[in-house]
Write a protein that holds these residues in place. Structure first.
Motif, PDB file in Angstrom:
ATOM      1  N   ARG A 135      27.823  18.605  93.742  1.00 42.03           N
ATOM      2  CA  ARG A 135      26.172  18.769  94.256  1.00 42.03           C
ATOM      3  C   ARG A 135      26.300  19.578  95.184  1.00 42.03           C
ATOM      4  O   ARG A 135      25.460  20.639  95.606  1.00 42.03           O
ATOM      5  N   LYS A 168      16.072  17.891  98.606  1.00 47.70           N
ATOM      6  CA  LYS A 168      15.487  17.249  97.908  1.00 47.70           C
ATOM      7  C   LYS A 168      14.220  17.978  96.999  1.00 47.70           C
ATOM      8  O   LYS A 168      14.425  17.737  95.802  1.00 47.70           O
ATOM      9  N   ARG A 185      17.630  17.870 104.359  1.00 48.47           N
ATOM     10  CA  ARG A 185      17.488  16.854 103.454  1.00 48.47           C
ATOM     11  C   ARG A 185      16.272  16.913 102.592  1.00 48.47           C
ATOM     12  O   ARG A 185      16.225  17.083 101.453  1.00 48.47           O
ATOM     13  N   PHE A 200      17.881  16.110  94.103  1.00 49.79           N
ATOM     14  CA  PHE A 200      18.713  15.037  94.443  1.00 49.79           C
ATOM     15  C   PHE A 200      17.981  14.008  95.671  1.00 49.79           C
ATOM     16  O   PHE A 200      17.206  14.304  96.477  1.00 49.79           O
ATOM     17  N   SER A 201      18.120  12.861  95.496  1.00 46.22           N
ATOM     18  CA  SER A 201      17.217  11.709  96.446  1.00 46.22           C
ATOM     19  C   SER A 201      18.079  10.838  97.058  1.00 46.22           C
ATOM     20  O   SER A 201      17.788  10.321  98.237  1.00 46.22           O
ATOM     21  N   ARG A 202      19.454  10.736  96.512  1.00 47.57           N
ATOM     22  CA  ARG A 202      20.492   9.692  97.113  1.00 47.57           C
ATOM     23  C   ARG A 202      21.659  10.521  97.544  1.00 47.57           C
ATOM     24  O   ARG A 202      21.929  11.410  96.931  1.00 47.57           O
ATOM     25  N   LYS A 203      22.271  10.185  98.805  1.00 46.19           N
ATOM     26  CA  LYS A 203      23.745  10.822  99.013  1.00 46.19           C
ATOM     27  C   LYS A 203      23.447  12.064  99.118  1.00 46.19           C
ATOM     28  O   LYS A 203      24.481  13.003  98.517  1.00 46.19           O
ATOM     29  N   VAL A 204      22.711  12.872  99.796  1.00 48.25           N
ATOM     30  CA  VAL A 204      22.152  14.303  99.696  1.00 48.25           C
ATOM     31  C   VAL A 204      23.147  15.192 100.479  1.00 48.25           C
ATOM     32  O   VAL A 204      23.207  14.777 101.890  1.00 48.25           O
ATOM     33  N   LYS A 232      31.348  13.838  91.966  1.00 51.12           N
ATOM     34  CA  LYS A 232      29.794  14.223  91.887  1.00 51.12           C
ATOM     35  C   LYS A 232      29.127  14.819  93.188  1.00 51.12           C
ATOM     36  O   LYS A 232      28.547  16.030  93.010  1.00 51.12           O
ATOM     37  N   GLN A 233      29.758  14.338  94.376  1.00 52.10           N
ATOM     38  CA  GLN A 233      29.275  14.887  95.552  1.00 52.10           C
ATOM     39  C   GLN A 233      29.625  16.303  95.850  1.00 52.10           C
ATOM     40  O   GLN A 233      29.031  16.839  96.325  1.00 52.10           O
ATOM     41  N   THR A 240      16.449  20.704  94.610  1.00 51.99           N
ATOM     42  CA  THR A 240      17.442  20.127  93.728  1.00 51.99           C
ATOM     43  C   THR A 240      17.068  18.895  92.889  1.00 51.99           C
ATOM     44  O   THR A 240      17.554  18.658  91.896  1.00 51.99           O
TER      45      THR A 240
END
Length: 157
Positions: free
Chosen positions: A143, A65, A61, A70-74, A139-140, A68
């Motif tokens: 990502r 982070k 995780r 990304f910080s939520r729902k990684v 979106k997920q 990318t």
């Protein structure tokens, strides 16, 4: 129903880990050819899946982070070498959070019969209804695709 297993090992056939509100088991594990019922939560199975592949969930995780932003729902690469990537459907602390395995997703479509409900259609023809908007799941998926691309570049280095 088949028997309830104390643990589940994520593998190339794993399509989804879905939370259950059944008192006897916490997770419904959907594979390409069977459905299993597991005592552990989806998040516990994901964490163990990372450890089974020589890394920690926290390390994966943190790396995602860093790479990318990304910080939520990684999304998490469970095993880069076995090409197993999963993304959470909700925030990790939400008991309704399930995990979808990227390589098995054929498409994600809106369920027009219910507001805020989405169908995840798998390559083998199975499908599940999710109480998550189509935009969130798309979106997920996007990502996870990015993470998969980044990790395949790392393997070539």
């Amino acid at each position: 129903m088949s028997r309830i297993l104390p643990h589940y090992e994520i593998n190339e056939r794993t399509m989804a880990l879905l939370p259950s509100n059944n008192i006897s088991y916490e997770t419904i594990a959907m594979e390409t050819d069977q459905t299993l019922y597991i005592e552990k939560t989806p998040f516990e199975i994901i964490k163990r899946g990372c450890l089974d592949n020589f890394c920690s969930f926290e390390g994966r995780r943190e790396s995602i982070k860093y790479l990318t932003g990304f910080s939520r729902k990684v999304p998490i690469p469970i095993s880069i070498y076995r090409n197993i990537f999963a993304f959470p459907t909700r925030a990790l602390k939400d008991w309704k959070c399930g995990w979808i395995f990227y390589n098995h997703v054929e498409s994600i479509v809106e369920d027009v019969s219910r507001y805020h409900q989405t169908l995840v259609i798998f390559k083998n023809g199975n499908q599940i209804k999710m109480d998550v908007t189509i935009l969130e799941l798309l979106k997920q998926l996007e990502r996870t695709s990015l993470i998969k691309s980044l990790s395949s570049g790392a393997l070539r280095s």
